[in-house]
Design a protein around this motif. Structure first.
Motif, PDB file in Angstrom:
ATOM      1  N   GLU A 161      32.059  17.581  40.963  1.00 49.92           N
ATOM      2  CA  GLU A 161      33.435  17.775  41.423  1.00 49.92           C
ATOM      3  C   GLU A 161      33.900  19.200  41.149  1.00 49.92           C
ATOM      4  O   GLU A 161      34.538  19.836  42.000  1.00 49.92           O
ATOM      5  N   TYR A 162      33.565  19.726  39.979  1.00 54.02           N
ATOM      6  CA  TYR A 162      33.973  21.100  39.657  1.00 54.02           C
ATOM      7  C   TYR A 162      33.344  22.090  40.619  1.00 54.02           C
ATOM      8  O   TYR A 162      34.043  22.977  41.153  1.00 54.02           O
ATOM      9  N   PHE A 179      34.989  22.247  43.807  1.00 54.62           N
ATOM     10  CA  PHE A 179      36.177  23.116  43.795  1.00 54.62           C
ATOM     11  C   PHE A 179      35.786  24.576  44.005  1.00 54.62           C
ATOM     12  O   PHE A 179      36.490  25.331  44.699  1.00 54.62           O
ATOM     13  N   GLN A 183      35.147  25.129  47.577  1.00 50.62           N
ATOM     14  CA  GLN A 183      36.357  24.977  48.383  1.00 50.62           C
ATOM     15  C   GLN A 183      37.356  26.112  48.181  1.00 50.62           C
ATOM     16  O   GLN A 183      37.993  26.562  49.137  1.00 50.62           O
ATOM     17  N   TYR A 184      37.506  26.580  46.934  1.00 49.15           N
ATOM     18  CA  TYR A 184      38.608  27.492  46.634  1.00 49.15           C
ATOM     19  C   TYR A 184      38.200  28.912  46.261  1.00 49.15           C
ATOM     20  O   TYR A 184      38.989  29.844  46.455  1.00 49.15           O
ATOM     21  N   TYR A 185      37.016  29.122  45.718  1.00 50.45           N
ATOM     22  CA  TYR A 185      36.746  30.404  45.069  1.00 50.45           C
ATOM     23  C   TYR A 185      36.710  31.573  46.058  1.00 50.45           C
ATOM     24  O   TYR A 185      37.060  32.695  45.694  1.00 50.45           O
ATOM     25  N   ILE A 202      39.981  28.642  39.285  1.00 50.99           N
ATOM     26  CA  ILE A 202      40.052  27.271  39.814  1.00 50.99           C
ATOM     27  C   ILE A 202      41.166  26.497  39.125  1.00 50.99           C
ATOM     28  O   ILE A 202      41.911  25.746  39.765  1.00 50.99           O
ATOM     29  N   TRP A 203      41.317  26.681  37.806  1.00 47.37           N
ATOM     30  CA  TRP A 203      42.411  25.983  37.120  1.00 47.37           C
ATOM     31  C   TRP A 203      43.760  26.432  37.666  1.00 47.37           C
ATOM     32  O   TRP A 203      44.659  25.600  37.892  1.00 47.37           O
ATOM     33  N   ARG A 222      44.551  24.902  41.064  1.00 52.43           N
ATOM     34  CA  ARG A 222      44.812  23.462  41.006  1.00 52.43           C
ATOM     35  C   ARG A 222      46.074  23.132  40.197  1.00 52.43           C
ATOM     36  O   ARG A 222      46.484  21.966  40.146  1.00 52.43           O
ATOM     37  N   SER A 266      40.996  21.881  30.754  1.00 51.69           N
ATOM     38  CA  SER A 266      42.027  21.239  31.576  1.00 51.69           C
ATOM     39  C   SER A 266      42.692  20.097  30.825  1.00 51.69           C
ATOM     40  O   SER A 266      43.918  19.919  30.890  1.00 51.69           O
TER      41      SER A 266
END
Length: 515
Positions: free
Chosen positions: A255-256, A259, A262-264, A307-308, A311, A366
């Protein structure tokens, strides 16, 4: 003989200048009011003597105003030369010479005592264990100068006792080499440590880990060998059921990295580039005790923090969060290596191991931040409430310290903001932070609630040094440079015991510390 005395005088002058030079160095932190000596010293131009009377700091009526009048603590100005010149102008050479003469006189008496003592000692082992005369002289002088500086040495001890105690003080590396910390290497365990490790393994071996029992064991510290799995369990990252752990780890790690995919890549987008730029700037500024930030480690930290932030848009990235990755990263690296982190090339680990460490660090950080996220939202209301509670608590448990800081107009926000923002990571060596977090993980609401009582105990721990300072400048220099470099397991255990006592006395009776 005269040449020898001249050399001694030069050595004493060096020790006397050293604390003055170190006292004006910049204090590194994240979003805390940096101390600027130029704001609190009235310099008289035209070659006249500088007046060292404490100034009155400008008070902020709102938190936003408070932030606007404080500069980034990482920015190093161009006033270093002026500060050094200011320090030199204010040296009293008569005091320096008097101090040097006293040390020489004390040293001569010490030498006489040592010679008498050595004649009485007949054991060859004791003779060989004594340091050389030159090293004894240097250590003796260092100890005397430390006494003049107000360090923690006991002036009531005899000079001979102090001189003999110095070689026993361990030389502590950046991360931790101390056996009682269990944070690096594999030193020989004592019988007590082996027994504790066995108890941990028994609790962890069952099909369903008793988390309550695990917390009780962890409160007094976790052995290095089982710290990674224990932290993952106590943080809520892993389930208590053994059969579910492997699948949970696999799912959360996938899952990480989902992310990441998807986002970086959006880190260079217009609405995200400021966040990424700040992260990229802050990571090299982290405490040098944390890690030797190798390029591979920097990349990992940048991904975790970005990423944190993506999110958690309510807070986003705030300076100080970057420090909170380090303890998790170091502890999870120990799962794969035997040597010390500071000397280890992280890129030499297998790729799968690095990916696991990165994902586990992200999720555990997190979990921690979920409990203290109001520390990092707009205007950081969580920190404001905790600093106010700290002030009220200290006013009840040690009124002398509280009134002393009021007298010299030291606001708690000026030093305790960093304590709350970085969870004391800037005040303690990393080995102490890891030990402290063992208890925070075991204590209910350790990071959000128990930390307040640790900060109160930490402040009162320095009451003698605080009461000896007689101006705003001295108090701020002390509070932002507390001498904890040589702290270890014993000091943290005492601090935690005192914090627990304060919690027991005040946590369930808040009116006890309200005015």
């Amino acid at each position: 003989m005269l040449l020898w005395k001249e050399n001694i005088l030069l050595l004493i002058l060096f020790f006397f200048f050293l604390p003055l030079l170190s006292s004006i160095q910049h204090v590194y932190g994240a979003q805390h009011p940096p101390f600027d000596p130029l704001l609190h010293v009235n310099l008289v131009k035209g070659g006249s003597k500088a007046q060292m009377t404490p100034g009155k700091p400008k008070k902020a009526t709102t938190f936003q105003e408070f932030e606007s009048i404080t500069s980034d603590a990482w920015d190093v100005g161009d006033d270093d030369d002026e500060l050094l010149a200011m320090a030199a102008r204010n040296l009293n050479i008569e005091v320096v010479m008097e101090t040097a003469n006293k040390v020489i006189e004390n040293h001569s008496k010490l030498q006489e005592r040592q010679q008498k003592q050595e004649r009485r000692e007949t054991s060859p082992a004791s003779v060989h264990s004594e340091p050389s005369p030159d090293s004894r002289m240097v250590k003796s002088l260092s100890e005397h100068v430390s006494c003049y500086r107000g360090s923690d040495c006991s002036c009531e001890k005899s000079s001979l006792q102090r001189q003999r105690s110095l070689p026993q003080r361990p030389v502590i590396p950046l991360v931790a080499r101390m056996a009682d910390q269990n944070t690096s290497g594999t030193p020989a365990m004592t019988e007590r440590e082996a027994s504790r490790l066995d108890k941990f393994r028994q609790v962890l071996a069952g099909p369903n880990t008793d988390l309550e029992e695990l917390r009780k064991l962890s409160w007094s510290g976790i052995p290095r060998q089982v710290r990674p799995i224990t932290w993952k369990l106590l943080s809520g990252y892993l389930p208590a059921n053994v059969e579910r752990r492997a699948s949970t780890l696999q799912r959360k790690r996938q899952e990480y990295f989902g992310f990441i995919e998807q986002y970086y890549d959006s880190r260079n987008d217009e609405h995200h580039q400021d966040t990424y730029r700040q992260i990229h700037i802050d990571i090299p500024r982290m405490s040098p005790e944390s890690l030797i930030l190798q390029p591979r480690v920097t990349e990992i930290f940048e991904r975790i923090l970005f990423i944190w932030a993506i999110r958690h848009p309510a807070s986003g990235y705030v300076q100080g969060i970057n420090d909170l990755v380090t303890p998790f990263f170091v502890v999870f690296v120990f799962e794969y290596i035997e040597e010390e982190v500071e000397n280890f090339d992280v890129s030499s680990l297998q790729e799968d191991a690095l990916r696991n460490i990165e994902a586990d660090s992200f999720w555990c950080m997190s979990k921690l931040l979920d409990g203290i996220q109001d520390n990092y939202t707009f205007a950081q209301p969580g920190i404001q409430r905790k600093v106010q509670a700290l002030e009220e608590l200290v006013s009840r448990i040690d009124e002398s310290v509280h009134r002393h800081m009021q007298k010299y107009e030291v606001e708690y926000l000026q030093f305790a903001f960093r304590w709350m923002n970085n969870l004391l990571m800037r005040e303690l060596p990393l080995r102490c932070t890891i030990r402290l977090w063992d208890t925070y993980q075991a204590e209910p609401e350790g990071f959000s609630h128990f930390h307040l009582y640790v900060c109160a105990a930490f402040l009162v721990r320095w009451r003698k040094e605080i009461l000896e300072e007689k101006d705003f400048q001295g108090l701020m220099i002390l509070l932002q440079n507390l001498p904890t470099m040589h702290w270890g397991n014993e000091e943290i255990s005492v601090l935690l015991a005192e914090a627990y006592r304060l919690k027991f006395a005040f946590a369930d009776a808040p009116n006890h510390y309200k005015r």
